[in-house]
Design an enzyme around this catalytic site. Sequence first.
Site, PDB file in Angstrom:
ATOM      1  N   HIS A   1      -8.250  -5.271   0.137  1.00 41.88           N
ATOM      2  CA  HIS A   1      -6.933  -4.631   0.187  1.00 41.88           C
ATOM      3  C   HIS A   1      -6.067  -5.125   1.355  1.00 41.88           C
ATOM      4  CE1 HIS A   1      -3.957  -1.496  -0.224  1.00 41.88           C
ATOM      5  NE2 HIS A   1      -4.212  -1.029   0.981  1.00 41.88           N
TER       6      HIS A   1
ATOM      7  N   ASP B   1      -8.877  -6.852  -4.068  1.00 40.44           N
ATOM      8  CA  ASP B   1      -8.581  -5.474  -3.651  1.00 40.44           C
ATOM      9  C   ASP B   1      -9.406  -4.471  -4.470  1.00 40.44           C
ATOM     10  OD1 ASP B   1      -7.433  -3.059  -2.875  1.00 40.44           O
ATOM     11  OD2 ASP B   1      -5.383  -3.833  -2.881  1.00 40.44           O
TER      12      ASP B   1
ATOM     13  N   SER C   1       0.842  -1.192   0.000  1.00 45.29           N
ATOM     14  CA  SER C   1       0.000   0.000   0.000  1.00 45.29           C
ATOM     15  C   SER C   1       0.881   1.248   0.000  1.00 45.29           C
ATOM     16  CB  SER C   1      -0.929  -0.060   1.212  1.00 45.29           C
ATOM     17  OG  SER C   1      -2.006   0.806   1.050  1.00 45.29           O
TER      18      SER C   1
HETATM   19  N1  HSE Z   1      -5.112  -1.238   7.027  1.00 44.97           N
HETATM   20  C1  HSE Z   1      -3.817  -0.736   6.747  1.00 44.97           C
HETATM   21  C2  HSE Z   1      -3.552  -0.638   5.306  1.00 44.97           C
HETATM   22  C3  HSE Z   1      -3.981   0.590   4.623  1.00 44.97           C
HETATM   23  O1  HSE Z   1      -3.469   0.587   3.331  1.00 44.97           O
HETATM   24  C4  HSE Z   1      -3.510   0.505   7.518  1.00 44.97           C
HETATM   25  O2  HSE Z   1      -4.340   0.925   8.316  1.00 44.97           O
HETATM   26  O3  HSE Z   1      -2.428   1.042   7.384  1.00 44.97           O
END
Ligand code: HSE
Length: 581
Positions: A527, A498, A184
């Site tokens: 995701h 995702d 991410s």
């Molecule tokens: N759930 C993760 C991934 C977000 O891309 C976060 O809170 O960082």
Amino acid sequence: MAHNDHLLPRPREIPGPTSPQSSLLAGRQRYLLFPRFTLESGITLTNVPVAFKTWGRLADTRDNALVVCHALTGSADVEDWWGPLLGVDKVFDYSRFFVVCCNVLGSPYGSASSCTQAGGESSWAKDGDDTAADAIMQAKMQWDGQGWWGPEFPATTVRDDVRIQKLVLEFLGVESVAAVVGGSMGGMAVLEWPLVFPTRWPGRTDSTSRYIQAIVPLATSARHSAWCISWAEAQRQSIYSDPLFKHGYYLPAEPPRNGLSAARMAALLTYRSRDSFESRFGRRVGKALKGGGAALPVPDAHSEAQAKTIDDQRRRSLAHDAAAAHNEGNLSPRVKPYGSNSPLNGYFAGPNGASLSPTATTPPVPAVPHPPTELSDQAVHERLVEPFSPSTAPEIFSAQSYLRYQGDKFVRRFDANCYIHLTRKMDSHDVARHRWGWRVLRTSNTITGVVLDSGVRPESDEAEDAALMRVLDVLSSHGPVEGKVQPPAVLVVSIESDGLFAPPEQMLIHELVGGSEFVSVKSSDGHDGFLLEFEQINASVGAFLRKRLEPIYKRPQLEVQHEQQHVKESVFGEVEDVTRW
Ligand SMILES: N[C@@H](CCO)C(=O)O
């Protein structure tokens, strides 16, 4: 700019914690303080802390660093959120690699951010006189003297993170990097690493040796999509609309918890999938949190006069019930302060040792005046026998209850200004931004077009695509030092369900980076699959690293103490929440 970083004064190690939230990781990370660092924007920060953590040790060849890049709300403590990938014979094998993770700028977990001390006069000069808004000035006046950066912490970019983290690696003695892995927002940094530092010695243009051997971007994109930017905007608007936000000039003990909680709830939905919610929750009934939907008792009638009074009472009670039901989830002080044992309390304790007081940031529902449109008697009587009787506590769906739990949990570990900062950082991500291959044409302040290196001046959309293609092509063929630098090995990882960083975005990177490998992780979780599908990630990323970093795997394992502490209570907690709920 990157090429001058090696001329900066060396950092020194400091004890920390440097922010309230970093005290949640007390004893689990280290801190460097950089005397000065110039951001991509041109702003120079002084006294810049960076939190980091390492596992294993640097080989004598100084080439076995494995850099892990965390996502939006993660920290340097990989054990806390990617623990099952860390260990002997796992992807992050600290008997072979020197595993390093740094906390990004703007995060509340210890690196310079809205939550760290602004550093007095030596810091970036604050310009407090250029705003006309009284409300801002008022909030700012109450806030001044707190010493935190708050909303005045300047914007940072993914490239800033990469550059300052490179300096952390240098401090640790790293000369070249075996691999960079992250998902991410972390994946954005992974793509930037070899673009910012293609060569081993950034100050030397004659260098032909690559700095990074392999990269693994997971569940990410080459540029933040319109979809992601829009979700981030909606989440920021939730924070802005909390009256306690005060343009970011809130006191540490009175943060806009409800706004941040709402932002997290929306974000969480984008991290999961429709299928995962349907299968996990369906239409199951959950628990309403305490305090919501309280209703008045309705007595029995013994005479006609009494009956009329009681009918009036029933009407009032009904109106009260309706408003209470309407406000269920709003009325309750659902966003609680930090628990009494939380280190955050100690951190905020004032001179008298007073810690946070409970703050129900949503005012209680006021006495309900008689509604302008009255219910008919018949409706009153019908309603009274309906399931939503005054004695019945409101029921909510377990999916709602889960979201509220997530919101509550998040505000106890994160900060609203940091959330705004980091989502903006992600929005600015575009590997093609201001890079080779294109430049923007301007007349005064207006962008009039884009021109490619080739001299072609295509339509703007095409220019953006062309720039992206060109930059990703640099990753696969040669660095900006034409023809001299070997590209890193690239494994692009996608999560099949995702909906936020959708698989076509990773497929695009794979297609444009010649020689890259691609793997689609099977997951119905959306995701966040990159934080949940440990077995598949261990298998596919592990196989890739063993193949591409064979010389490192052929070496005898390094003698390291078993350094992994078992994290009993994860601060990040994505796995815990999904599996335990
Ligand atoms: N759930 C993760 C991934 C977000 O891309 C976060 O809170 O960082």
